[in-house]
Motif scaffolding. Structure first.
Motif, short mmCIF file in Angstrom:
data_model
loop_
_atom_site.label_atom_id
_atom_site.label_comp_id
_atom_site.label_asym_id
_atom_site.label_seq_id
_atom_site.Cartn_x
_atom_site.Cartn_y
_atom_site.Cartn_z
N ASP A 143 0.75 -1.16 -0.16
CA ASP A 143 0.13 -0.11 -0.03
C ASP A 143 1.03 1.40 -0.05
O ASP A 143 0.42 2.17 -0.03
N GLY A 144 2.29 1.17 -0.13
CA GLY A 144 3.19 2.26 -0.15
C GLY A 144 3.56 2.74 1.19
O GLY A 144 4.38 3.67 1.52
N SER A 145 2.70 2.27 2.36
CA SER A 145 3.29 2.66 3.76
C SER A 145 4.39 1.99 4.04
O SER A 145 4.48 0.93 3.77
N PRO A 146 5.16 2.63 5.23
CA PRO A 146 6.25 1.89 5.74
C PRO A 146 5.77 0.38 6.25
O PRO A 146 4.48 0.34 6.77
N ALA A 147 6.74 -0.74 6.14
CA ALA A 147 6.13 -1.80 6.98
C ALA A 147 7.34 -2.61 7.46
O ALA A 147 8.47 -2.34 6.95
N ARG A 148 7.22 -3.32 8.23
CA ARG A 148 8.06 -4.42 9.02
C ARG A 148 7.74 -5.77 8.70
O ARG A 148 6.38 -6.21 8.78
N VAL A 149 8.65 -6.72 8.57
CA VAL A 149 8.39 -8.04 8.46
C VAL A 149 9.31 -8.83 9.32
O VAL A 149 10.43 -8.45 9.72
N MET A 150 8.54 -9.98 10.05
CA MET A 150 9.15 -10.77 11.28
C MET A 150 8.93 -12.13 10.65
O MET A 150 7.44 -12.33 10.71
N LEU A 151 9.84 -12.78 10.54
CA LEU A 151 9.62 -14.38 10.12
C LEU A 151 9.89 -15.15 11.30
O LEU A 151 10.75 -14.95 12.13
N LEU A 152 8.80 -15.76 12.23
CA LEU A 152 8.94 -16.39 13.46
C LEU A 152 8.76 -17.93 12.95
O LEU A 152 7.86 -18.21 12.10
N TRP A 153 9.60 -18.71 13.42
CA TRP A 153 9.66 -20.16 13.18
C TRP A 153 10.05 -20.98 14.39
O TRP A 153 10.67 -20.48 14.88
N ARG A 154 9.74 -22.30 14.23
CA ARG A 154 10.37 -23.26 15.12
C ARG A 154 10.78 -24.35 14.37
O ARG A 154 10.65 -24.60 13.11
N ALA A 155 11.87 -25.20 14.86
CA ALA A 155 12.47 -26.24 14.29
C ALA A 155 11.36 -27.29 13.74
O ALA A 155 11.58 -27.65 12.82
N GLU A 156 10.52 -27.54 14.62
CA GLU A 156 9.49 -28.33 14.18
C GLU A 156 8.67 -27.74 13.08
O GLU A 156 8.36 -28.76 12.24
N ASP A 157 8.66 -26.63 12.81
CA ASP A 157 8.14 -26.17 11.44
C ASP A 157 9.02 -26.47 10.33
O ASP A 157 8.23 -26.92 9.29
N VAL A 158 9.99 -26.50 10.38
CA VAL A 158 10.94 -26.83 9.29
C VAL A 158 10.95 -28.47 9.00
O VAL A 158 10.73 -28.75 7.79
N GLY A 159 10.77 -29.30 10.03
CA GLY A 159 10.67 -30.77 9.93
C GLY A 159 9.24 -30.91 9.08
O GLY A 159 9.26 -31.84 8.42
N LEU A 160 8.52 -30.34 9.72
CA LEU A 160 6.94 -30.55 9.08
C LEU A 160 7.13 -30.26 7.55
O LEU A 160 6.41 -30.86 6.68
N GLN A 161 7.54 -29.09 7.20
CA GLN A 161 7.82 -28.69 6.00
C GLN A 161 8.36 -29.58 5.12
O GLN A 161 8.14 -30.04 3.88
#
Length: 50
Positions: free
Chosen positions: A20-38
């Motif tokens: 939308d043109g407004s400033p934004a922040r991105v944060m990636l939150l994950w756990r080791a279990e998420d990687v294994g499931l993926q």
């Protein structure tokens, strides 16, 4: 919430934050279990395809 399936999908998600043109922040939150499931899901999908 889940980890994106690929780097491309990650970049798409990040791009949506500032669309939308407004400033934004991105944060990636994950756990080791998420990687294994993926990884498990990717192996399952690969078996189905070939």
């Amino acid at each position: 919430m889940a980890l994106p399936d690929s780097r491309t999908e990650t970049y798409q998600e990040i791009g949506r934050a500032g669309r939308d043109g407004s400033p934004a922040r991105v944060m990636l939150l994950w756990r080791a279990e998420d990687v294994g499931l993926q990884q498990k899901n990717q192996r399952r999908a690969a078996r189905r395809m070939g």
